[in-house]
Design a protein around this motif. Structure first.
Motif, PDB file in Angstrom:
ATOM      1  N   ARG A 310      -7.163  -3.128  -0.416  1.00 36.04           N
ATOM      2  CA  ARG A 310      -5.968  -2.278  -0.430  1.00 36.04           C
ATOM      3  C   ARG A 310      -5.271  -2.265   0.931  1.00 36.04           C
ATOM      4  O   ARG A 310      -4.049  -2.442   1.029  1.00 36.04           O
ATOM      5  CB  ARG A 310      -6.361  -0.868  -0.852  1.00 36.04           C
ATOM      6  CG  ARG A 310      -5.172   0.084  -0.951  1.00 36.04           C
ATOM      7  CD  ARG A 310      -5.562   1.359  -1.663  1.00 36.04           C
ATOM      8  NE  ARG A 310      -6.575   2.117  -0.938  1.00 36.04           N
ATOM      9  CZ  ARG A 310      -7.813   2.318  -1.381  1.00 36.04           C
ATOM     10  NH1 ARG A 310      -8.197   1.803  -2.538  1.00 36.04           N
ATOM     11  NH2 ARG A 310      -8.670   3.037  -0.682  1.00 36.04           N
ATOM     12  N   ASP A 311      -6.059  -2.092   1.991  1.00 41.68           N
ATOM     13  CA  ASP A 311      -5.434  -2.002   3.302  1.00 41.68           C
ATOM     14  C   ASP A 311      -4.979  -3.350   3.823  1.00 41.68           C
ATOM     15  O   ASP A 311      -4.019  -3.435   4.591  1.00 41.68           O
ATOM     16  CB  ASP A 311      -6.385  -1.334   4.288  1.00 41.68           C
ATOM     17  CG  ASP A 311      -6.316   0.178   4.209  1.00 41.68           C
ATOM     18  OD1 ASP A 311      -5.594   0.686   3.321  1.00 41.68           O
ATOM     19  OD2 ASP A 311      -6.966   0.863   5.016  1.00 41.68           O
ATOM     20  N   ALA A 312      -5.644  -4.422   3.423  1.00 43.67           N
ATOM     21  CA  ALA A 312      -5.181  -5.751   3.809  1.00 43.67           C
ATOM     22  C   ALA A 312      -3.769  -5.986   3.296  1.00 43.67           C
ATOM     23  O   ALA A 312      -2.902  -6.499   4.020  1.00 43.67           O
ATOM     24  CB  ALA A 312      -6.128  -6.818   3.272  1.00 43.67           C
ATOM     25  N   ALA A 313      -3.522  -5.602   2.052  1.00 40.16           N
ATOM     26  CA  ALA A 313      -2.184  -5.757   1.483  1.00 40.16           C
ATOM     27  C   ALA A 313      -1.178  -4.809   2.142  1.00 40.16           C
ATOM     28  O   ALA A 313      -0.045  -5.202   2.462  1.00 40.16           O
ATOM     29  CB  ALA A 313      -2.234  -5.515  -0.024  1.00 40.16           C
ATOM     30  N   LYS A 314      -1.588  -3.566   2.372  1.00 39.49           N
ATOM     31  CA  LYS A 314      -0.670  -2.577   2.944  1.00 39.49           C
ATOM     32  C   LYS A 314      -0.219  -2.965   4.350  1.00 39.49           C
ATOM     33  O   LYS A 314       0.966  -2.938   4.669  1.00 39.49           O
ATOM     34  CB  LYS A 314      -1.352  -1.215   2.968  1.00 39.49           C
ATOM     35  CG  LYS A 314      -0.512  -0.116   3.613  1.00 39.49           C
ATOM     36  CD  LYS A 314      -1.219   1.226   3.572  1.00 39.49           C
ATOM     37  CE  LYS A 314      -2.446   1.255   4.434  1.00 39.49           C
ATOM     38  NZ  LYS A 314      -3.098   2.593   4.440  1.00 39.49           N
ATOM     39  N   TYR A 315      -1.169  -3.336   5.205  1.00 45.61           N
ATOM     40  CA  TYR A 315      -0.822  -3.605   6.589  1.00 45.61           C
ATOM     41  C   TYR A 315      -0.153  -4.961   6.773  1.00 45.61           C
ATOM     42  O   TYR A 315       0.550  -5.177   7.763  1.00 45.61           O
ATOM     43  CB  TYR A 315      -2.056  -3.460   7.473  1.00 45.61           C
ATOM     44  CG  TYR A 315      -2.461  -2.021   7.626  1.00 45.61           C
ATOM     45  CD1 TYR A 315      -1.604  -1.107   8.224  1.00 45.61           C
ATOM     46  CD2 TYR A 315      -3.667  -1.551   7.130  1.00 45.61           C
ATOM     47  CE1 TYR A 315      -1.947   0.221   8.341  1.00 45.61           C
ATOM     48  CE2 TYR A 315      -4.022  -0.219   7.244  1.00 45.61           C
ATOM     49  CZ  TYR A 315      -3.153   0.663   7.855  1.00 45.61           C
ATOM     50  OH  TYR A 315      -3.494   1.988   7.961  1.00 45.61           O
ATOM     51  N   ALA A 316      -0.346  -5.882   5.836  1.00 45.28           N
ATOM     52  CA  ALA A 316       0.405  -7.136   5.880  1.00 45.28           C
ATOM     53  C   ALA A 316       1.892  -6.842   5.786  1.00 45.28           C
ATOM     54  O   ALA A 316       2.716  -7.471   6.466  1.00 45.28           O
ATOM     55  CB  ALA A 316      -0.039  -8.060   4.747  1.00 45.28           C
TER      56      ALA A 316
END
Length: 327
Positions: A310-316
Motif C-alpha cells: 500500500r505504501d509503496a504505491a502511495k509514496y510513488a
C-alpha cells in the motif's frame, strides 16, 4: 497525501499460529546461534531506537543473542540491499523503515532490488509521527511564524533529512510544495548527523521522527513547532498539528518493520511474528515503546505485506508529484 490509515488496525492484529518449520526442522531449532539484525541508519535514529527497545525481549524469547548491526547509507538501502541478497535462513534479518524498503529503491537507477519480490515482510514493529523542530535561535516561535519566515526568505532556508526520499525528505518536500516555500534540502547519512546539525543551529527546520527528537524537546535543546498526524500527539499535547495550522490534508507517519530475505521460510517468519507480538504485549515494554514516541506494532505477516504494498504505491505518487530523484 500522507495517511496512516490501517496502521493501527495492523498493530492490533493477532499473530497466526506457527506452522511446522520448513525443510524438516522443528520450531525449537531456530535460532541456534546469534542472529544479526541489520539497521540501515546510524545509532540514534528511529530505526535504531525501535530495534534496541525490542532487542532484550527478542533475545529472551529466542534464547540467542540479537546482534544489531548499523550499516548506514543510501537512505537505508545499503542494509536493505544486503538483506535482499541474504541467505533465507533467518540468521540475518533487517529492521527497516518505509523509506528504505518501500520508497527509495524504485527511485534508484537501476533499482538495487525489487521491493516486493526481493524481501519478505515479516511483522510491523511500530509507527511514529513526525515532528517539525527548529533550533533554539530560530526567529520562529510557532509553526505559523516559521511559514511566514520561510516565505519572506525564499531560497535562504534549509531542511535536513536522513537521506533522499526518506520520510523526513518527503514530508518537508510536501510541506514546501503545499505552502509554496523555497527551501534547500540537506540530506545526511543518518538521523544522528542531522540532529547534531539542528542542535548546532546550522539547519533551519527538520521534520523528523518523534522518538529521535523527543529527548531534545524535553531537555529544551530544540523547539517543537508542529506534529504530522491529524490528531495531536499525547506525549506533546500542547504542540499543534500541521493539519490544524493551515494544511488540513497533511498527515504523515513512519513505520518500522522486521524484514527477511526473499524466500524466508514461513515458519521462521512466524517465529518472528510470535516473538514481536509477545514482546509488545508486555505492559512494561509497551509503555517504554510508547514513551519513546512510537505507536506499538504487531500483527501478522499478511498485515505487514499489505502495508508494504500500500505504501509503496502511495509514496510513488508523492515522489512523482514532488519530482524527487535519487542521484
Amino acid at each position: 497525501m500522507f495517511s496512516r490509515r490501517g496502521l493501527l488496525a495492523a498493530a492490533g492484529a493477532v499473530a497466526l499460529p506457527l506452522p511446522g518449520l520448513a525443510q524438516g526442522s522443528s520450531q525449537g531449532s531456530y535460532p541456534t546461534r546469534t542472529v544479526a539484525l541489520l539497521v540501515g541508519f546510524a545509532p540514534g535514529g528511529g530505526t535504531d531506537i525501535i530495534a534496541r527497545l525490542l532487542q532484550p525481549a527478542l533475545q529472551a524469547e529466542f534464547g540467542q543473542a540479537i546482534a544489531i548491526e548499523n550499516r548506514a547509507g543510501g537512505s537505508g538501502t545499503i542494509a536493505a540491499t544486503t538483506n535482499a541478497r541474504g541467505r533465507p535462513d533467518g540468521y540475518q534479518m533487517l529492521m527497516t523503515t518505509v523509506s528504505a524498503s518501500a520508497v527509495v529503491p524504485p527511485t534508484m537507477k537501476p533499482p538495487p532490488f525489487d521491493i516486493i519480490a526481493d524481501q519478505t515482510a515479516v511483522v510491523l514493529a511500530g509507527t511514529v509521527p513526525l515532528v517539525a523542530v527548529v533550533p533554539l535561535d530560530s526567529p520562529a516561535q510557532t509553526f505559523d511564524q516559521f511559514i511566514a519566515h520561510a516565505k519572506a526568505n525564499p531560497g535562504k532556508l534549509n531542511y535536513s533529512s536522513s537521506g533522499i526520499a526518506t520520510q523526513q525528505h518527503l514530508a518537508a518536500a510536501a510541506l514546501s510544495f503545499a505552502a509554496g516555500l523555497d527551501m534547500t534540502h540537506i540530506p545526511f547519512r543518518g538521523t544522528g548527523q542531522a540532529v547534531n546539525e539542528v542542535l548546532a543551529g546550522r539547519i533551519d527546520i527538520a521534520i523528523d521522527t518523534l522518538p529521535t527528537y523527543l529527548p531534545h524537546i524535553r531537555a529544551g535543546r530544540v523547539r517543537a513547532l508542529a506534529t504530522t498526524l491529524k490528531e495531536r500527539v499525547p506525549t506533546l499535547p500542547d504542540v499543534p498539528t500541521i493539519a490544524e495550522s493551515g494544511f488540513p490534508d497533511f498527515d504523515a507517519a513512519v513505520w518500522y518493520m522486521v524484514m527477511g530475505p526473499p524466500g524466508l521460510p514461513s515458519a521462521i517468519s512466524e517465529r518472528w511474528v510470535q516473538a514481536v507480538n509477545k514482546a509488545l504485549s508486555d505492559p512494561g515494554l509497551r509503555q517504554r515503546v510508547a514513551d519513546a514516541g512510537f505507536i506499538p506494532g504487531g500483527g501478522t505477516s499478511a498485515d505487514a505485506a499489505a502495508l508494504l504494498r500500500r505504501d509503496a504505491a502511495k509514496y510513488a505518487e508523492v515522489i512523482r508529484r514532488a519530482n524527487i530523484q535519487f542521484d
